[in-house]
Design an enzyme around this catalytic site. Structure first.
Site, mmCIF file in Angstrom:
data_model
loop_
_atom_site.group_PDB
_atom_site.id
_atom_site.type_symbol
_atom_site.label_atom_id
_atom_site.label_comp_id
_atom_site.label_asym_id
_atom_site.label_seq_id
_atom_site.Cartn_x
_atom_site.Cartn_y
_atom_site.Cartn_z
ATOM 1 N N ASN A 83 0.850 -1.180 0.000
ATOM 2 C CA ASN A 83 0.000 0.000 0.000
ATOM 3 C C ASN A 83 0.896 1.244 0.000
ATOM 4 O OD1 ASN A 83 0.820 0.498 2.709
ATOM 5 N ND2 ASN A 83 -0.895 -0.679 3.519
ATOM 6 N N GLU A 113 3.443 1.555 2.942
ATOM 7 C CA GLU A 113 4.498 0.540 2.861
ATOM 8 C C GLU A 113 5.507 0.880 1.770
ATOM 9 O OE1 GLU A 113 1.602 -3.113 4.399
ATOM 10 O OE2 GLU A 113 1.878 -2.725 2.251
ATOM 11 N N ASP A 166 -6.085 -8.106 2.016
ATOM 12 C CA ASP A 166 -6.171 -9.563 1.902
ATOM 13 C C ASP A 166 -7.114 -9.943 0.757
ATOM 14 O OD1 ASP A 166 -4.591 -9.655 4.173
ATOM 15 O OD2 ASP A 166 -6.268 -9.991 5.536
#
Length: 325
Positions: A210, A213, A278
């Site tokens: 993301n 990150e 996820d």
């Protein structure tokens, strides 16, 4: 050089009626940090006399698969043959994880480590809002991690797509060797990364960071051109086929050697973003495993992320929700 990469904006509406691929033919193994998500729901009607905090009177409890187990759960919800390799404790929570995996038709390859407790994220929900989250976690022991690596290599021939779900909890210390073995075996390898060093993920098919990150690795950017340059440089440095950047309200961007694909966010109402990554990686992996083109896989994963953020907690998207009619 990277600035010259062609860029294309996808219109999600163009992919709404894409025929559903045979996701039930996809065999996907998820490897990573396994958690148990516990939700305590209650009523909030007063402030504690002991401290200026709300008092939540618990009325209902739920338990769901979390971390890498939630990725496997998302894959299974789409109809893929889903397996999970990870570590839990020899405790009540670990047994509950096994039960939930069985209920979701996920093949369990869990290692039970008597020296640790199963990772638990306990969320207290009052008036449909998260009041507090309490985490319980221990890193797995070296003996169990060695056994896990051996088991991973034995399982490789049985699966076509590998997802490494890294929550930085210690289960993926051997991820570099696992990726190497999977790529040598010709598998699709996708990684949801964490931490300050992405070099252990080198050689994967796709990385799915993301924004926060990615910034920890390449620094901030001031323009779309600068972002493309940094993302492509990282992709080349790590030897990735593609890098998928999830950008919250800005949608997603997929960087490859041939082009950059962008798609706007598809969320109609954002209720809870926990576990959305996820859902995205599981959907992307399932679509690619079924042979879908990159643009179709990206648009579908984006649509799945938009659906799941409209649900409370770590949730899933079903095949029928993703491919209505």
């Amino acid at each position: 050089m990277t600035n010259a990469t062609p860029s294309r904006l996808l219109d999600g509406a163009d992919y709404l009626h894409t025929a559903a691929p045979r996701l039930d033919n996809v065999r996907m193994l998820v490897v990573g940090d396994v958690m148990l998500d516990r939700y305590w729901f209650g009523d909030v009607s007063r402030i504690s006399p002991e401290a200026p905090v709300p008092v939540v009177r618990i009325e209902r409890r739920e338990e769901r698969l979390g971390g890498a187990a939630n990725v496997a759960r998302n894959a299974a919800a789409l109809g893929a043959h889903s397996g999970l390799l990870g570590v839990v404790g020899k405790d009540e929570a670990g047994t509950q994880v096994e039960t939930l995996l069985n209920d979701s038709s996920i093949h369990s390859y869990l290692q039970r480590d008597a020296a640790i407790s199963t990772i638990i994220k306990l969320r207290v929900i009052g008036r449909q809002q998260q009041m507090v989250r309490i985490d319980f976690e221990d890193a797995p022991t070296e003996t169990v991690l060695r056994d896990k690596l051996t088991q991973f290599k034995a399982l490789l021939p049985d699966y076509d797509v590998l997802i490494f779900s890294d929550y930085n909890k210690g289960s993926l210390v051997n991820v570099a060797e696992m990726i190497r073995a999977a790529r040598e075996a010709g598998k699709i390898v996708m990684v949801d990364p964490k931490g300050d060093d992405f070099s252990p993920y080198a050689g994967a098919s796709m990385l799915t960071p993301n924004k926060s990150e990615l910034k920890r690795i390449v620094g901030s950017w001031k323009s779309e051109e600068q972002l493309t340059e940094k993302a492509q440089a990282l992709r080349v440095e790590l030897g990735l086929e593609s890098l998928l950047l999830t950008r919250s309200e800005e949608g997603m961007s997929l960087y490859t050697g041939q082009e950059v694909l962008h798609v706007h966010a598809d969320a109609r109402e954002v209720f809870d973003v926990s576990g959305a990554g996820d859902t995205v990686i599981a959907t992307m992996a399932a679509m690619l495993g079924a042979g879908a083109p990159l643009d179709v896989a990206l648009a579908t994963a984006n649509r799945a992320g938009g659906i799941v953020v409209g649900k409370l907690g770590t949730a899933t998207v079903t095949r029928d929700e993703l491919f209505p009619g």
